[in-house]
Enzyme design. Structure first.
Site, PDB file in Angstrom:
ATOM      1  N   SER A 164     -47.200 -17.355  27.655  1.00 54.43           N
ATOM      2  CA  SER A 164     -46.766 -19.079  27.249  1.00 54.43           C
ATOM      3  C   SER A 164     -45.517 -18.780  28.004  1.00 54.43           C
ATOM      4  CB  SER A 164     -46.523 -19.080  25.788  1.00 54.43           C
ATOM      5  OG  SER A 164     -47.711 -18.799  25.083  1.00 54.43           O
ATOM      6  N   GLU A 222     -47.677  11.013  67.747  1.00 53.58           N
ATOM      7  CA  GLU A 222     -46.446  10.588  68.687  1.00 53.58           C
ATOM      8  C   GLU A 222     -46.298  10.650  69.618  1.00 53.58           C
ATOM      9  OE1 GLU A 222     -43.311   9.309  67.162  1.00 53.58           O
ATOM     10  OE2 GLU A 222     -44.968   9.850  64.481  1.00 53.58           O
TER      11      GLU A 222
END
Length: 686
Positions: free
Chosen positions: A368, A97
């Site tokens: 399907s 950081e």
């Protein structure tokens, strides 16, 4: 000469005046700058810092204003002294950081210049430049709006913090303030949440994992995104190695370590948890709302969900999976095809146990249930009609220039061993008919249709595409079928309608986008054919008694997935049932999807009167001889059946020996009259 001398004298006097004025302006400017500098120094040195921001609950509301979730609940913020926090977490945080934390005075001008240079080279925002002190100032005193005013205030507050506190005090404040996700603020809360231990006992691997979370608490959560969390952990370890905090051997060992993350504690049962998490994700990732602002900024987020419909979905899923194996999972999403609003969402059986939202899982073969997209593509390019017939029997299909062979089969080896029409093929889910259709229409046209309907998952132009062999998500299937339900209009998916801040200011407001992607007639014909799934011989005939309104849809079953996607004019729903790890499902498990759909649809629309699908222009009905696919006539045995066609595609010839060509005015009828037909048959035979 006198004139010239006088002119020179005047010029010299004017020049002297301007020089004197410039010197005066210069001194005044210098005094002003000194005064400003002194004022700035005094403010920076002695001006009191404002009180820290007060956390307020952010509420997520349904379409009727009822609360779905309150994001203030469950906030976890115990504090710890810097000496009681693992030095590995401190080193990991600084490495990833703010590497120059102990060198700058609140704002790292060198880091700012470096980040600007990298961004300029890549023509994008590649690097951040906020120091830990700036991040702390933003979290304590400012909103997260992206303006120059806020950035200037942030820099000033950072400088003021550096004047008021030591570096270690600032670091301690930061590590007790930063958000680590899932309601945990600060290192102590995060350590106990994720590892069930105090922060002082964190290992290198655990510290690297934690230090990586604040950059994106949702995206790097080990619970929500474990892969991203591990990748971020490795990046932190690399940063620690680059800064000399750990050795290469320590980094490698930590990267290999199997960090055990504690399961999230059970929360109070709440409504629509999967949807609430989806809304948070959309707000942060798409709308750009800062996550801290999301969790404690007092926002009001209005959504499209209907809690009554959501409860119907949850009840249908619970009943539909009663008695099933604990590992059997499900997903349900219901949307309004008229505007794209998400009305209900169930992402799994138990949010407490597993937060993975299967509505968006794109690893499920639709089977399907994908066939309506194939038939819509073929109907659109006039390759087939409802009267087209193919033989239902084991068939070899050659493709890729006859270099490859495809051998599809019907479920359980059941075939009609005769020619069947499109309606019968849809009702019985005949695979051979579907492959014949894609071979006639062309796989590329089927993919083009899928894209028009909103399916973005990868698809390949091969015959097996007709049988739904390429994975898609329930989310995609629901919105694809909603185009049929909406008369050919595709509505953009919408979950959030309005976001307001604590003062009522509108931060975001949705504007539904709708696009006509199919002819209304094509959408209607497809819908009319899909209604046969609920009729005699249809794969959903067993649940037809549960439905008291016109419904269209299609089932789908693979070795590991069971689907039912169906709709009314007001609601489109996709239901998936299966196992997360691709385990095979039994026949009984495969039959659970359709009852969930039927129960949910009826309960969700209990206050909505049954309504048919409106027939647009461009649709005609005709009596068809089922044995030949031609127009029925008294010369053929058996009764004719009414079939639906896109105008101009209905058969032109009647059945029977050398059947006559029938004029359009004779064969078209939007409201067929059987009484008239019986009279015609009687007249013909006499």
């Amino acid at each position: 000469m006198d004139r010239r001398t006088d002119k020179n004298a005047k010029s010299e006097r004017a020049s002297a005046k301007w020089s004197k004025l410039r010197r005066r302006i210069g001194w005044m400017t210098l005094l002003a700058l000194i005064s400003l500098a002194c004022a700035g120094y005094l403010l920076l040195k002695y001006a009191p810092l404002p009180a820290g921001a007060t956390m307020q609950s952010t509420r997520i509301l349904d379409a009727n204003g009822q609360t779905i979730a309150s994001l203030k609940g469950g906030v976890n913020r115990p504090t710890a002294k810097l000496a009681d926090i693992s030095p590995w977490l401190i080193k990991a945080t600084l490495a990833v950081e703010d590497r120059r934390f102990y060198e700058h005075a609140g704002v790292d001008w060198r880091g700012l210049a470096r980040a600007a240079w990298v961004d300029l080279r890549h023509m994008a925002k590649e690097q951040g430049a906020s120091t830990l002190t700036q991040q702390l100032a933003r979290n304590l005193y400012l909103s997260h709006e992206r303006t120059w005013t806020r950035k200037l205030k942030e820099a000033w507050y950072a400088g003021r913090l550096e004047q008021s506190f030591s570096k270690d005090e600032i670091l301690e404040l930061y590590l007790n303030q930063i958000y680590y996700g899932h309601g945990a603020y600060g290192a102590e809360a995060a350590s106990r949440l994720y590892f069930n231990k105090p922060a002082k006992e964190l290992t290198i691997a655990e510290s690297a994992l934690l230090a990586g979370i604040p950059k994106g608490p949702r995206y790097y959560s080990p619970h929500l995104n474990p892969k991203s969390s591990r990748a971020r952990q490795r990046k932190v370890l690399q940063a620690m190695r680059e800064t000399g905090q750990i050795t290469k051997l320590q980094a490698e060992r930590a990267a290999r370590e199997n960090v055990k993350v504690r399961a999230l504690p059970e929360e109070e049962e709440r409504a629509a948890p999967y949807f609430a998490e989806y809304v948070k994700k959309i707000a942060v990732e798409r709308l750009g709302i800062d996550e801290r602002l999301m969790n404690e900024g007092g926002l009001t987020i209005r959504t499209t969900l209907d809690l009554r419909v959501q409860r119907a979905a949850e009840a249908a899923v619970k009943k539909g999976l009663k008695g099933a194996a604990e590992e059997l999972q499900t997903a349900l999403i219901a949307v309004d095809p008229r505007n794209g609003y998400i009305k209900a969402m169930v992402g799994g059986r138990n949010f407490r146990v597993n937060q993975y939202n299967r509505v968006f899982a794109s690893s499920r073969q639709p089977g399907s249930s994908f066939k309506p997209i194939v038939y819509a593509a073929a109907l659109e390019n006039r390759t087939i009609t409802a009267a087209t017939r193919f033989r239902s029997e084991p068939t070899l299909f050659y493709f890729d220039g006859a270099r490859q062979i495809y051998r599809p089969s019907n479920y359980n080896g059941r075939y009609f061993h005769e020619e069947i029409g499109l309606r019968q093929a849809i009702a019985a889910s005949d695979n051979i008919y579907a492959v014949h259709t894609i071979m006639q229409a062309g796989p590329e046209n089927v993919i083009a249709m899928a894209r028009k309907l909103g399916i973005a998952s990868p698809l390949k132009a091969v015959p097996s595409l007709a049988l739904g062999t390429f994975p898609v998500s329930p989310f995609e299937m629901a919105y694809a079928f909603s185009v049929f339900a909406g008369g050919g209009i595709r509505a953009e998916p919408i979950a959030i309608t309005l976001v307001q801040d604590r003062r009522g200011k509108i931060l975001y407001e949705s504007h539904p986008r709708r696009e006509q992607v199919l002819e209304p007639a094509l959408a209607y014909v497809t819908t009319h054919l899909l209604k046969s799934v609920f009729e005699r011989g249809g794969t959903a005939r067993r649940v037809s008694k549960m439905l008291n309104r016109p419904v269209a849809g299609k089932s789908g079953t693979t070795d590991s997935d069971a689907w039912f996607v169906g709709y009314t004019p007001e609601l489109t729903t996709a239901v998936w049932v299966g196992y997360d790890r691709g385990r095979s499902i039994t026949s009984g498990e495969a039959h659970r999807a359709a009852p969930i759909f039927a129960q949910f649809t009826e309960e969700a629309l209990t206050d909505t009167p049954p309504k048919g699908f409106p027939m647009p222009e461009g649709v005609v009905h005709a009596y068809i001889d089922p044995s030949s696919g031609l127009l029925a006539s008294p010369a053929c045995p058996g009764e004719g059946t009414v079939e639906v066609f896109l105008q101009g595609t209905e058969p032109a010839r009647a059945c029977g020996p050398l059947g006559p060509v029938v004029e359009p005015e004779t064969r078209r009828s939007e409201q067929p009259n059987r009484h008239w037909w019986k009279k015609l048959r009687k007249w013909w035979r006499s």
